[in-house]
Write an enzyme that holds these catalytic residues in place. Structure first.
Site, mmCIF file in Angstrom:
data_model
loop_
_atom_site.group_PDB
_atom_site.id
_atom_site.type_symbol
_atom_site.label_atom_id
_atom_site.label_comp_id
_atom_site.label_asym_id
_atom_site.label_seq_id
_atom_site.Cartn_x
_atom_site.Cartn_y
_atom_site.Cartn_z
ATOM 1 N N ASN A 233 0.647 -0.619 -0.106
ATOM 2 C CA ASN A 233 0.324 -0.217 -0.427
ATOM 3 C C ASN A 233 0.547 1.515 0.028
ATOM 4 O O ASN A 233 0.244 2.255 0.588
ATOM 5 C CB ASN A 233 -0.954 0.080 0.941
ATOM 6 C CG ASN A 233 -1.427 -1.092 1.469
ATOM 7 O OD1 ASN A 233 -2.622 -1.603 -0.024
ATOM 8 N ND2 ASN A 233 -2.556 -1.379 2.339
ATOM 9 N N HIS B 9 3.227 2.031 2.108
ATOM 10 C CA HIS B 9 2.945 2.001 3.724
ATOM 11 C C HIS B 9 3.987 1.285 4.471
ATOM 12 O O HIS B 9 4.119 0.393 4.234
ATOM 13 C CB HIS B 9 1.344 2.550 4.197
ATOM 14 C CG HIS B 9 0.631 2.189 5.354
ATOM 15 N ND1 HIS B 9 0.703 3.649 5.868
ATOM 16 C CD2 HIS B 9 1.286 1.460 6.382
ATOM 17 C CE1 HIS B 9 0.918 3.974 7.811
ATOM 18 N NE2 HIS B 9 0.825 1.419 7.333
ATOM 19 N N CYS C 127 5.562 7.132 7.484
ATOM 20 C CA CYS C 127 6.862 7.421 6.378
ATOM 21 C C CYS C 127 6.737 7.741 4.794
ATOM 22 O O CYS C 127 5.597 6.833 4.437
ATOM 23 C CB CYS C 127 7.829 6.486 6.659
ATOM 24 S SG CYS C 127 8.419 6.145 8.348
#
Length: 359
Positions: A259, A261, A296
């Protein structure tokens, strides 16, 4: 109840010419609703099993409904009430550390895997970590906001653990997923975990409330009354983590999942990098709690900071666990802080508790 042979697939047994008749095979153990039997026939490799199962699937044979090959070979299933899921895992050699026991990252990955298996068994997507049809239509994903794991006994290489998981509502913004881990051979509870998840727009990266439509899709599969892996009052999973100010630091680059992520297991590795070596040499991780504050991005540089947590009496030792599975013993407790190296913005804060290794 389905019967599985050590040398069989859901399409039926795979035998060599020297195979012993199935009637001569003895029962071994009931794993998550699948009765397993030990076969006395000539050993057949896992590759041969996979090839034969794939060939059977390609020929149009159906095993358990319309399930895919991975689902048919998985050692897990929904429980009869359909509200929780159990799966068994063998601890592999590449999943253990220097003590020949599973690492906390291994445990966290298995928790994530069984959560994904649970979602897949309910018909949810696996390409976005358990997204429902409505979520996929709207471009929404689940992201972790808090994770709390307690390990009472680490499984060793070759041991088999069974993990049960279930999810439920957690306010208007998200869901909660809990886990219980057992040693399959003894039935002993060896760990528990809980987590909170919120919904995010995959494109804008902004959080969104869980809509009624998504709630109807998800919570029909959840316990009707709250069920908690940590039902005790004042348990550690509820503890607020104070912010860490000025310890030593280390740096790492971000690792992204499907994702785009940073996966919650990656944060665990970053947090543990800044634990003093003398603690790593003499202790093992008992409890880890992480609060996720900010995403992040690709190429971000992350600082990992740790410092001993000072107890109310001013000591950094003697923090006694509130867990009913751990008796009085001195523990070492640390606070953790992950931040973006350039801006100093907080990504994650955490707390770990370490117990002395039994020699």
């Amino acid at each position: 109840m389905a019967a599985m042979l050590w040398c069989s697939t859901s399409q039926g047994p795979i035998r060599s010419p020297e195979a012993t008749p199935a009637a001569q095979c003895g029962p071994l153990r009931n794993w998550a609703g699948v009765r397993t039997v030990r076969c006395a026939c000539k050993a057949i490799s896992g590759l041969e099993v996979a090839v034969a199962a794939t060939a059977a699937a390609a020929s149009g044979e159906k095993g358990a409904g319309e399930k895919g090959l991975a689902e048919r070979l998985r050692l897990g299933s929904l429980l009869p009430d359909g509200l929780s899921y159990k799966e068994c895992f063998i601890i592999r050699c590449y999943e253990v550390g220097i003590n020949k026991t599973a690492t906390v990252e291994t445990i966290a990955n298995l928790l994530q895997e069984v959560g994904g298996s649970h979602a897949q068994s309910l018909g949810f997507s696996t390409d976005g970590f358990a997204t429902t049809p409505t979520m996929r239509k709207l471009g929404l994903i689940w992201v972790t906001s808090r994770m709390h794991i307690e390990i009472y006994k680490y499984p060793a290489w070759g041991e088999v653990i069974e993990i049960e998981t279930w999810c439920q509502s957690d306010g208007r913004m998200g869901t909660r997923r809990d886990w219980i881990l057992w040693d399959l051979a003894t039935g002993e509870v060896i760990g528990r975990a809980t987590s909170k998840w919120v919904m995010m727009n995959e494109k804008t990266r902004k959080l969104q409330r869980v809509s009624d439509e998504v709630r109807e899709e998800v919570f029909v599969h959840c316990p009707r009354t709250p069920r908690l892996a940590f039902p005790e009052e004042n348990n550690g999973s509820l503890k607020k983590i104070p912010k860490l100010d000025d310890p030593a630091q280390y740096s790492r680059r971000a690792d992204l999942d499907m994702n785009q992520h940073v996966n919650n297991v990656t944060y665990i590795g970053w947090v543990l990098e800044s634990i003093p070596q003398e603690i790593i040499d003499t202790h093992e991780l008992q409890t880890i709690t992480l609060d996720y504050r900010r995403e992040c991005q690709h190429d971000d540089v992350v600082d990992s900071l740790s410092s001993p947590e000072v107890s109310e009496n001013g000591s950094t030792n003697g923090v006694v666990s509130s867990s009913p599975y751990v008796h009085d013993q001195e523990l070492q407790q640390f606070l953790h802080f992950l931040r973006l190296s350039g801006s100093g913005l907080e990504i994650n804060r955490g707390c770990t508790v370490w117990r002395k290794l039994a020699r």
